[in-house]
Motif scaffolding. Structure first.
Motif, PDB file in Angstrom:
ATOM      1  N   ALA A   8      64.185 -44.084 -48.700  1.00 58.79           N
ATOM      2  CA  ALA A   8      65.013 -43.260 -49.203  1.00 58.79           C
ATOM      3  C   ALA A   8      64.897 -41.943 -48.868  1.00 58.79           C
ATOM      4  CB  ALA A   8      65.089 -43.474 -50.817  1.00 58.79           C
ATOM      5  N   ALA A   9      63.392 -41.328 -48.742  1.00 56.57           N
ATOM      6  CA  ALA A   9      63.077 -39.930 -48.486  1.00 56.57           C
ATOM      7  C   ALA A   9      63.159 -39.917 -46.945  1.00 56.57           C
ATOM      8  CB  ALA A   9      61.595 -39.747 -48.779  1.00 56.57           C
ATOM      9  N   LEU A  10      62.874 -40.840 -46.204  1.00 58.52           N
ATOM     10  CA  LEU A  10      63.056 -40.431 -44.713  1.00 58.52           C
ATOM     11  C   LEU A  10      64.496 -40.474 -44.411  1.00 58.52           C
ATOM     12  CD1 LEU A  10      60.722 -43.172 -43.251  1.00 58.52           C
ATOM     13  CD2 LEU A  10      60.644 -41.057 -43.068  1.00 58.52           C
ATOM     14  N   LEU A  11      65.318 -41.423 -45.096  1.00 59.64           N
ATOM     15  CA  LEU A  11      66.911 -41.224 -44.834  1.00 59.64           C
ATOM     16  C   LEU A  11      67.399 -39.679 -45.285  1.00 59.64           C
ATOM     17  CD1 LEU A  11      68.780 -43.017 -43.847  1.00 59.64           C
ATOM     18  CD2 LEU A  11      69.240 -44.049 -45.944  1.00 59.64           C
ATOM     19  N   SER A  12      67.001 -39.441 -46.550  1.00 63.02           N
ATOM     20  CA  SER A  12      67.262 -37.807 -46.985  1.00 63.02           C
ATOM     21  C   SER A  12      66.891 -36.925 -45.886  1.00 63.02           C
ATOM     22  CB  SER A  12      66.531 -37.648 -48.258  1.00 63.02           C
ATOM     23  OG  SER A  12      67.458 -38.296 -49.385  1.00 63.02           O
ATOM     24  N   VAL A  13      65.851 -36.912 -45.464  1.00 59.45           N
ATOM     25  CA  VAL A  13      64.996 -35.884 -44.529  1.00 59.45           C
ATOM     26  C   VAL A  13      66.233 -36.032 -43.233  1.00 59.45           C
ATOM     27  CG1 VAL A  13      63.750 -35.246 -42.989  1.00 59.45           C
ATOM     28  CG2 VAL A  13      62.931 -35.862 -45.414  1.00 59.45           C
ATOM     29  N   SER A  14      66.453 -37.283 -42.758  1.00 61.99           N
ATOM     30  CA  SER A  14      67.310 -37.490 -41.543  1.00 61.99           C
ATOM     31  C   SER A  14      68.731 -36.891 -41.881  1.00 61.99           C
ATOM     32  CB  SER A  14      67.401 -38.847 -41.185  1.00 61.99           C
ATOM     33  OG  SER A  14      66.549 -39.542 -41.578  1.00 61.99           O
ATOM     34  N   PHE A  15      69.292 -37.073 -43.058  1.00 62.70           N
ATOM     35  CA  PHE A  15      70.462 -36.481 -43.329  1.00 62.70           C
ATOM     36  C   PHE A  15      70.736 -34.870 -43.174  1.00 62.70           C
ATOM     37  CE2 PHE A  15      71.878 -40.311 -46.001  1.00 62.70           C
ATOM     38  CZ  PHE A  15      72.529 -40.902 -44.825  1.00 62.70           C
ATOM     39  N   LEU A  16      69.631 -34.446 -43.932  1.00 64.31           N
ATOM     40  CA  LEU A  16      69.413 -32.857 -43.961  1.00 64.31           C
ATOM     41  C   LEU A  16      69.415 -32.401 -42.418  1.00 64.31           C
ATOM     42  CD1 LEU A  16      68.981 -30.468 -45.680  1.00 64.31           C
ATOM     43  CD2 LEU A  16      66.517 -30.658 -45.212  1.00 64.31           C
ATOM     44  N   ILE A  17      68.563 -33.112 -41.656  1.00 65.61           N
ATOM     45  CA  ILE A  17      68.136 -32.639 -40.271  1.00 65.61           C
ATOM     46  C   ILE A  17      69.620 -32.802 -39.334  1.00 65.61           C
ATOM     47  CG2 ILE A  17      67.100 -33.087 -37.980  1.00 65.61           C
ATOM     48  CD1 ILE A  17      64.649 -33.894 -39.633  1.00 65.61           C
ATOM     49  N   LEU A  18      70.294 -33.908 -39.642  1.00 70.94           N
ATOM     50  CA  LEU A  18      71.462 -34.020 -38.940  1.00 70.94           C
ATOM     51  C   LEU A  18      72.576 -32.923 -39.498  1.00 70.94           C
ATOM     52  CD1 LEU A  18      72.920 -36.091 -37.179  1.00 70.94           C
ATOM     53  CD2 LEU A  18      74.217 -37.184 -39.189  1.00 70.94           C
ATOM     54  N   ALA A  19      72.873 -32.764 -40.702  1.00 69.58           N
ATOM     55  CA  ALA A  19      73.579 -31.917 -41.044  1.00 69.58           C
ATOM     56  C   ALA A  19      73.220 -30.295 -40.960  1.00 69.58           C
ATOM     57  CB  ALA A  19      73.740 -31.808 -42.783  1.00 69.58           C
ATOM     58  N   LEU A  20      71.951 -29.995 -40.745  1.00 74.29           N
ATOM     59  CA  LEU A  20      71.698 -28.724 -40.298  1.00 74.29           C
ATOM     60  C   LEU A  20      71.923 -28.693 -38.815  1.00 74.29           C
ATOM     61  CD1 LEU A  20      68.318 -28.020 -42.323  1.00 74.29           C
ATOM     62  CD2 LEU A  20      70.706 -27.075 -42.749  1.00 74.29           C
ATOM     63  N   GLY A  21      71.573 -29.671 -37.945  1.00 74.71           N
ATOM     64  CA  GLY A  21      71.851 -29.578 -36.530  1.00 74.71           C
ATOM     65  C   GLY A  21      73.362 -29.465 -36.231  1.00 74.71           C
ATOM     66  N   LEU A  22      74.372 -30.006 -37.123  1.00 74.28           N
ATOM     67  CA  LEU A  22      75.591 -29.939 -36.772  1.00 74.28           C
ATOM     68  C   LEU A  22      76.058 -28.614 -36.960  1.00 74.28           C
ATOM     69  CD1 LEU A  22      76.897 -33.332 -38.070  1.00 74.28           C
ATOM     70  CD2 LEU A  22      77.070 -32.447 -35.679  1.00 74.28           C
ATOM     71  N   TRP A  23      75.667 -28.025 -38.333  1.00 76.80           N
ATOM     72  CA  TRP A  23      75.945 -26.905 -38.543  1.00 76.80           C
ATOM     73  C   TRP A  23      75.494 -25.635 -37.648  1.00 76.80           C
ATOM     74  CZ3 TRP A  23      73.490 -24.455 -44.069  1.00 76.80           C
ATOM     75  CH2 TRP A  23      73.970 -23.292 -44.234  1.00 76.80           C
ATOM     76  N   GLU A  24      74.431 -25.806 -37.218  1.00 76.47           N
ATOM     77  CA  GLU A  24      73.820 -24.933 -36.408  1.00 76.47           C
ATOM     78  C   GLU A  24      74.574 -24.713 -35.009  1.00 76.47           C
ATOM     79  OE1 GLU A  24      70.328 -23.042 -36.936  1.00 76.47           O
ATOM     80  OE2 GLU A  24      70.958 -22.055 -35.098  1.00 76.47           O
ATOM     81  N   MET A  25      74.888 -25.996 -34.361  1.00 75.88           N
ATOM     82  CA  MET A  25      75.661 -26.110 -33.398  1.00 75.88           C
ATOM     83  C   MET A  25      77.103 -25.338 -33.625  1.00 75.88           C
ATOM     84  SD  MET A  25      74.979 -29.653 -31.023  1.00 75.88           S
ATOM     85  CE  MET A  25      75.212 -30.563 -32.481  1.00 75.88           C
ATOM     86  N   ALA A  26      77.669 -25.911 -34.644  1.00 75.70           N
ATOM     87  CA  ALA A  26      78.923 -25.404 -34.729  1.00 75.70           C
ATOM     88  C   ALA A  26      79.189 -23.908 -35.012  1.00 75.70           C
ATOM     89  CB  ALA A  26      79.466 -26.012 -36.173  1.00 75.70           C
ATOM     90  N   THR A  27      78.170 -23.130 -35.480  1.00 74.49           N
ATOM     91  CA  THR A  27      78.048 -21.698 -35.762  1.00 74.49           C
ATOM     92  C   THR A  27      77.601 -20.899 -34.469  1.00 74.49           C
ATOM     93  OG1 THR A  27      76.169 -22.210 -36.879  1.00 74.49           O
ATOM     94  CG2 THR A  27      78.187 -21.872 -38.023  1.00 74.49           C
ATOM     95  N   GLN A  28      77.293 -21.698 -33.266  1.00 74.53           N
ATOM     96  CA  GLN A  28      76.745 -20.639 -32.146  1.00 74.53           C
ATOM     97  C   GLN A  28      78.083 -19.883 -31.496  1.00 74.53           C
ATOM     98  OE1 GLN A  28      73.697 -20.263 -31.146  1.00 74.53           O
ATOM     99  NE2 GLN A  28      73.003 -21.717 -32.675  1.00 74.53           N
ATOM    100  N   PRO A  29      77.564 -18.659 -31.238  1.00 72.17           N
ATOM    101  CA  PRO A  29      78.825 -17.811 -30.702  1.00 72.17           C
ATOM    102  C   PRO A  29      79.056 -18.474 -29.363  1.00 72.17           C
ATOM    103  CG  PRO A  29      76.639 -16.596 -30.673  1.00 72.17           C
ATOM    104  CD  PRO A  29      76.305 -17.943 -31.472  1.00 72.17           C
ATOM    105  N   PRO A  30      80.272 -18.338 -29.001  1.00 73.14           N
ATOM    106  CA  PRO A  30      80.647 -18.985 -27.533  1.00 73.14           C
ATOM    107  C   PRO A  30      80.116 -18.138 -26.347  1.00 73.14           C
ATOM    108  CG  PRO A  30      82.543 -17.758 -28.540  1.00 73.14           C
ATOM    109  CD  PRO A  30      81.484 -17.942 -29.581  1.00 73.14           C
ATOM    110  N   GLU A  31      79.929 -19.020 -25.105  1.00 74.43           N
ATOM    111  CA  GLU A  31      79.488 -18.220 -24.054  1.00 74.43           C
ATOM    112  C   GLU A  31      80.334 -17.388 -23.703  1.00 74.43           C
ATOM    113  OE1 GLU A  31      76.437 -19.103 -22.114  1.00 74.43           O
ATOM    114  OE2 GLU A  31      75.767 -20.198 -23.838  1.00 74.43           O
ATOM    115  N   ALA A  32      79.641 -16.023 -23.102  1.00 70.23           N
ATOM    116  CA  ALA A  32      80.974 -15.278 -22.710  1.00 70.23           C
ATOM    117  C   ALA A  32      81.444 -15.806 -21.312  1.00 70.23           C
ATOM    118  CB  ALA A  32      80.417 -14.066 -22.459  1.00 70.23           C
ATOM    119  N   GLN A  33      82.878 -16.324 -21.309  1.00 68.24           N
ATOM    120  CA  GLN A  33      83.283 -17.094 -19.993  1.00 68.24           C
ATOM    121  C   GLN A  33      83.509 -15.722 -18.711  1.00 68.24           C
ATOM    122  OE1 GLN A  33      85.332 -17.231 -22.847  1.00 68.24           O
ATOM    123  NE2 GLN A  33      85.299 -19.534 -23.270  1.00 68.24           N
TER     124      GLN A  33
END
Lengths: 275, 300
Positions: A8-33
């Motif tokens: 259960a602990a392993l699964l919890s930590v994986s969920f956390l990493i996944l959620a934080l990863g998604l959050w991190e990616m979603a909040t990156q500023p876009p590349e200046a095109q």
């Protein structure tokens, strides 16, 4: 196979990493095109769009705040520890006052069907009122914002304690009351040695619900009264547009609420009994 | 003749029957108990046995009549009367020992802690539970719980012990063991006991007299059957006594055939019956006993 807890602990930590990863990616500023427009250059290349801070920024802030939680640099800049302490103090003050009234009154109502019938209409009308609705009246009568916040906590935590105490006391098994009667215990000793321990698990359940509600309400109450406390802090950081601080304080509210519940949960374990 | 230890005079209980009328469960119940007697009461369900016991305990009020113990009318519960309930009624948040301590402290509030503890432990030892002092009731079997309950009642040394079907919820094997224990404790303490039971054998094993109740509504205590078997008795050997079978046959016949129509004496006191008269007295010699059993078997 590892034990259930480890898995259960392993699964919890994986969920956390996944959620934080998604959050991190979603909040990156876009590349200046394209190259910056003249206006953007004039603005120093700053983004026009405000966005939620990434978890890395929140963690960095949390680290800074938690390494010095009790600093006090004036009215608008206090450490998170101080703000939480104010909130916990108000919750406990209101909660203890509610306890001092709800437990004896609940006992009375639970022991006497007459009192129960007489009080029930008032309880039923007062109970569904949002505690914040009392705020203007409290501010007018008490004329003190801090005491008004405590009053709001008092009024919201009294009902679950009162009702659960009354219910627990009224439903103590007649057999146990008979044991007290055949041993010639007086009313006070019966209340203390038989009814209180018999009703204690139900009473503690009410107290646990109350502390949860009190912690929910204090945030809103402090947003209204201002000055100090975690509720004020959240609102203040919102006004400062410091979203990392807002997210950080949301998490802290959750952690403290969990700790309060944990303490009551432990107390509940102490008075539990199996039939 | 001096006043008996306990005198029940014209007791009745009336309930509303739910249709505007009244239901008389039992009426004009009269009997007396002497000090040191063990009396069982048997009757079909609904005859009000438990209500009578609760009135004696002071937990229920009769609609009419009164109960006088030691020259004083019983009003409300009191420590001079101990009760063992069918569902044990132990306080589940207290340990075995503290359940007894609770009662002993209520009885003798002036005693020191050590004395209370010592006294409580002695009674737990009597029922063979001195190894389970610190267990909670939920960790005990039904039989063990009832032992604690019995120890609690005996520990307060009441003048009258009231047992409301104490073994009703136990399996037959456990019941037998605790019956023997009850015989032993009673042998040691010689307390006055009034007990409800549904078990004819249990009643014969334990009592000096057995009250037979007619069926409700309007139930009465119709007969008082003398159990003419000398103490000490033991479950394993009591059936060898010819008086046992006579008494048993009499009781079963009453419960099966006569409980609907039986009535007490004119004056309301139970008819005194001695089904084993003349049998028990001669039962001391072994040879004779065998003859009696043989004769008994032929009679059956």
């Amino acid at each position: 196979m590892a034990s259930l807890n480890v898995r259960a602990a392993l699964l919890s930590v994986s969920f956390l990493i996944l959620a934080l990863g998604l959050w991190e990616m979603a909040t990156q500023p876009p590349e200046a095109q394209t190259g910056l427009t003249e206006y953007e250059m004039l603005m120093g290349g700053a983004e026009q769009e405000s966005r939620v801070p990434p978890p890395s920024a929140v963690i960095k802030l949390a680290w800074a705040e938690l390494s010095d939680p009790f600093y006090d640099a004036g009215a608008n800049d206090k450490g998170i520890g101080i703000q939480l302490a104010y909130s916990v103090y108000r919750v406990l003050a209101g909660y203890l006052a509610a306890m001092a009234i709800a437990l004896p009154l609940g006992f009375l109502i639970g022991m006497s069907p007459l009192m129960y019938k007489a009080m029930n209409p008032y309880i039923q009308v007062l109970r569904p009122i949002s505690p914040l609705a009392w705020m203007p009246l409290a501010l007018f009568i008490i004329q003190d914002s801090d005491a008004s916040a405590i009053f709001v906590i008092f009024i919201c935590s009294i009902w679950p304690m009162l009702l659960n105490t009354a219910f627990g006391v009224a439903n103590v098994r007649q057999d146990w009351v008979n044991v007290a009667r055949t041993h010639e215990l007086g009313p006070l000793r019966t209340a203390i040695t038989v009814i209180l321990p018999a009703a204690a698990p139900t009473i503690l359940t009410g107290m646990r619900i109350s502390i949860g509600i009190a912690w929910l309400v204090i945030v809103a109450a402090e947003m209204l009264v201002g000055g100090t406390g975690i509720g004020y802090y959240v609102w203040n950081e919102w006004n400062n547009l410091d979203l990392a601080s807002v997210i950080f304080s949301i998490l802290m509210i959750g952690v403290v609420g969990m700790l309060l519940d944990l303490v009551l949960g432990k107390a509940q374990k102490l008075v539990e009994y199996k039939e | 003749m001096s006043k008996p230890f306990l005198e029940v005079d014209g007791l009745s209980k009336v309930y509303p029957d739910g249709q505007g009328g009244e239901l008389t469960v039992f009426e004009d119940v009269r009997f007396a108990l002497e000090k040191g007697e063990f009396v069982c009461i048997i009757g079909h369900s609904g005859c009000g046995k438990s209500t009578i016991l609760n009135v004696l305990a002071g937990l229920d009020e009769a609609s009419g009549g009164n109960v006088v113990m030691n020259g004083k009318e019983i009003k409300g519960p009191g420590l001079e009367r101990g009760v063992v309930f069918q569902n044990y009624s132990l306080l589940p948040w207290k340990t075995t020992l503290n359940n007894i301590v609770f009662a002993v402290r209520a009885r003798w509030p002036e005693w020191s802690k050590e004395k209370i503890r010592e006294h409580s432990e002695r009674y737990l030892k009597m029922v063979g539970l001195d190894h389970a002092l610190n267990r909670k009731p939920s960790q005990l079997s039904g039989g063990m719980r009832q032992r604690v309950s019995i120890a609690r009642a005996f520990a307060t040394q009441p003048e009258l012990l009231l047992l409301d079907e104490p073994f009703g919820a136990l399996d037959a094997l456990t019941r037998g063991v605790i019956q023997d224990e009850l015989v032993n404790i009673w042998q040691e303490t010689r307390q006055t006991v009034f007990m409800i039971t549904h078990d004819v054998d249990e009643a014969i094993l334990l009592s000096d007299r057995i009250f037979l109740m007619s069926n409700g509504p309007n139930a009465r205590i119709a007969e008082s059957v003398k159990v003419d078997i000398p103490h000490p008795r033991a479950r394993a050997t009591i059936f060898q006594n010819p008086a046992y079978h006579k008494t048993r046959d009499y009781l079963v016949d009453f419960l099966v055939n006569r409980s609907g129509s039986a009535t007490p004496e004119e004056d309301g006191t139970p008819r005194i019956v001695e089904p084993a008269i003349g049998v028990a007295r001669s039962a001391s010699a072994g040879a004779e006993t065998e003859t009696e059993i043989a004769a008994h078997a032929v009679n059956v």
